[in-house]
Design a protein around this motif. Sequence first.
Motif, PDB file in Angstrom:
ATOM      1  N   ARG A   1       0.829  -1.200   0.000  1.00  0.00           N
ATOM      2  CA  ARG A   1       0.000   0.000   0.000  1.00  0.00           C
ATOM      3  C   ARG A   1       0.868   1.257   0.000  1.00  0.00           C
ATOM      4  NH1 ARG A   1      -2.584   0.072   6.136  1.00  0.00           N
ATOM      5  NH2 ARG A   1      -0.677  -0.422   7.275  1.00  0.00           N
ATOM      6  N   GLU A   2       1.927   1.216  -0.775  1.00  0.00           N
ATOM      7  CA  GLU A   2       2.829   2.344  -0.891  1.00  0.00           C
ATOM      8  C   GLU A   2       2.331   3.303  -1.964  1.00  0.00           C
ATOM      9  OE1 GLU A   2       5.258   2.883   1.147  1.00  0.00           O
ATOM     10  OE2 GLU A   2       5.025   0.962   2.198  1.00  0.00           O
ATOM     11  N   ALA A   3       2.675   4.571  -1.802  1.00  0.00           N
ATOM     12  CA  ALA A   3       2.265   5.584  -2.775  1.00  0.00           C
ATOM     13  C   ALA A   3       2.944   5.369  -4.117  1.00  0.00           C
ATOM     14  CB  ALA A   3       2.575   6.977  -2.221  1.00  0.00           C
ATOM     15  N   SER A   4       4.182   4.879  -4.099  1.00  0.00           N
ATOM     16  CA  SER A   4       4.914   4.665  -5.356  1.00  0.00           C
ATOM     17  C   SER A   4       4.254   3.578  -6.209  1.00  0.00           C
ATOM     18  CB  SER A   4       6.366   4.297  -5.056  1.00  0.00           C
ATOM     19  OG  SER A   4       6.425   3.138  -4.236  1.00  0.00           O
ATOM     20  N   SER A   5       3.770   2.517  -5.573  1.00  0.00           N
ATOM     21  CA  SER A   5       3.119   1.444  -6.332  1.00  0.00           C
ATOM     22  C   SER A   5       1.836   1.942  -6.986  1.00  0.00           C
ATOM     23  CB  SER A   5       2.818   0.259  -5.412  1.00  0.00           C
ATOM     24  OG  SER A   5       4.006  -0.251  -4.828  1.00  0.00           O
TER      25      SER A   5
ATOM     26  N   GLY B   1      -0.050   9.015  -3.908  1.00  0.00           N
ATOM     27  CA  GLY B   1       0.087   8.173  -5.088  1.00  0.00           C
ATOM     28  C   GLY B   1      -0.817   8.605  -6.218  1.00  0.00           C
ATOM     29  N   ALA B   2      -2.056   9.000  -5.902  1.00  0.00           N
ATOM     30  CA  ALA B   2      -2.969   9.455  -6.942  1.00  0.00           C
ATOM     31  C   ALA B   2      -2.515  10.770  -7.546  1.00  0.00           C
ATOM     32  CB  ALA B   2      -4.376   9.590  -6.360  1.00  0.00           C
TER      33      ALA B   2
ATOM     34  N   PRO C   1      -2.196  13.048 -12.197  1.00  0.00           N
ATOM     35  CA  PRO C   1      -2.466  14.445 -11.797  1.00  0.00           C
ATOM     36  C   PRO C   1      -3.698  15.019 -12.476  1.00  0.00           C
ATOM     37  CG  PRO C   1      -0.599  14.321 -13.300  1.00  0.00           C
ATOM     38  CD  PRO C   1      -0.944  12.912 -12.958  1.00  0.00           C
ATOM     39  N   GLN C   2      -4.114  14.443 -13.609  1.00  0.00           N
ATOM     40  CA  GLN C   2      -5.291  14.952 -14.309  1.00  0.00           C
ATOM     41  C   GLN C   2      -6.593  14.454 -13.701  1.00  0.00           C
ATOM     42  OE1 GLN C   2      -3.475  12.451 -15.285  1.00  0.00           O
ATOM     43  NE2 GLN C   2      -4.868  10.779 -15.806  1.00  0.00           N
ATOM     44  N   ALA C   3      -6.545  13.458 -12.812  1.00  0.00           N
ATOM     45  CA  ALA C   3      -7.752  12.856 -12.260  1.00  0.00           C
ATOM     46  C   ALA C   3      -8.258  13.653 -11.063  1.00  0.00           C
ATOM     47  CB  ALA C   3      -7.486  11.416 -11.841  1.00  0.00           C
TER      48      ALA C   3
END
Length: 368
Positions: free
Chosen positions: A193-197, A222-223, A228-230
């Motif tokens: 549950r890492e941001a990089s994954s 992570g998102a 970045p467009q979401a």
Amino acid sequence: MEEIVLRLKELLFPSITDVAVLSVDVGIAIVRVDAECTANGAVCPACEVWSNRVHSSHLRFPADVPSAGRSVVLRLRVRRFTCGNSGCGRRTFVEQIPGLTRRHGQRTERLHSTLASIGLALAGRAGARLSSALGVSVSRSTVLRLVDALPDPEVPAPRVVGVDEYATRKGRHYGTVLVGVETRRPVDLLPDREASSLAAWLADRRGVEVVCRDRAPLFAEGATAGAPQAVQVADRWHLWHNLSEAAERSVAQHRRCLRALVPTATEPGPEPEAVPAADSSGSPWPRGHRFADRTRARHAAVHALLTAGHSRRSVQRQLGMTYRTVKQFADAATPEELFTGQWQNRPAVLDDYKPYLDDCWSEGCTNA
């Protein structure tokens, strides 16, 4: 005769070419079909070179879809060809009939796909039971193995993605589950549950427009990095869950204020039912209690039969009691002797502190 053979071929193999039906033997439980391939040659599976040089032939017995509740077995004669490419590593190969057989297959392609469809719908045990009812005897492991061999379906790129965590071992190992919100189906599982994954997964899918997540900072980072467009939104379940937790904490912090609102004077409630006192004989069980009355009646019946001259074994048979129960009633001179230990006011550890506890409860200290 040729017309009959052609009609059998159209009936048994309607969508398969280059197969000739020689004979059909219908038994009580099994239908055997003799067939052979009529193609001029075959393609080598290694080098894809056409060859019509027959090396030898042998019989195969693949199972086919059942017919009218009977198992169908093909007695199929296949040929082994010699590869025409001298540089090919496989000198010979066996012909395969498209849509009917595969290498080392013990079932036809249509039976294979039928069992796989049953496994997808019912899984192992239920799928095996249904297959047996249809006339195909397979084990649950075989059904599951056929399902595992199916290729993964192509999942379209989701537009709205739900992100949440899942635990393989609660408190220790966590992963990330991604769900297509519009289709309500799982899309992928990440090992952590890492941001990089999460960012790497979203970076490969530029079609994501909305990320529905909880309020964890890791998923937010992570998102933001991966898509970045979401637009990022919080899902309803986590909103209600966080709101309920906040309300519970607030109530717990102000429980002293809530306790002050409780009126001190309690409304008079219904009077407790009076417990009948013990009778004058000193019995802890009063008159009118069904267990006490039953014990007194049995005691009187046992002693009446013993006084009449019956033995204890005779009393046991007449009253339907065990010998030990008859002995217990016979040895007791009065029924009150059998009440020993029943409804006795035995001393308890809490007896010395009951007045203090009553005073604390009356003062409003009701927290144990």
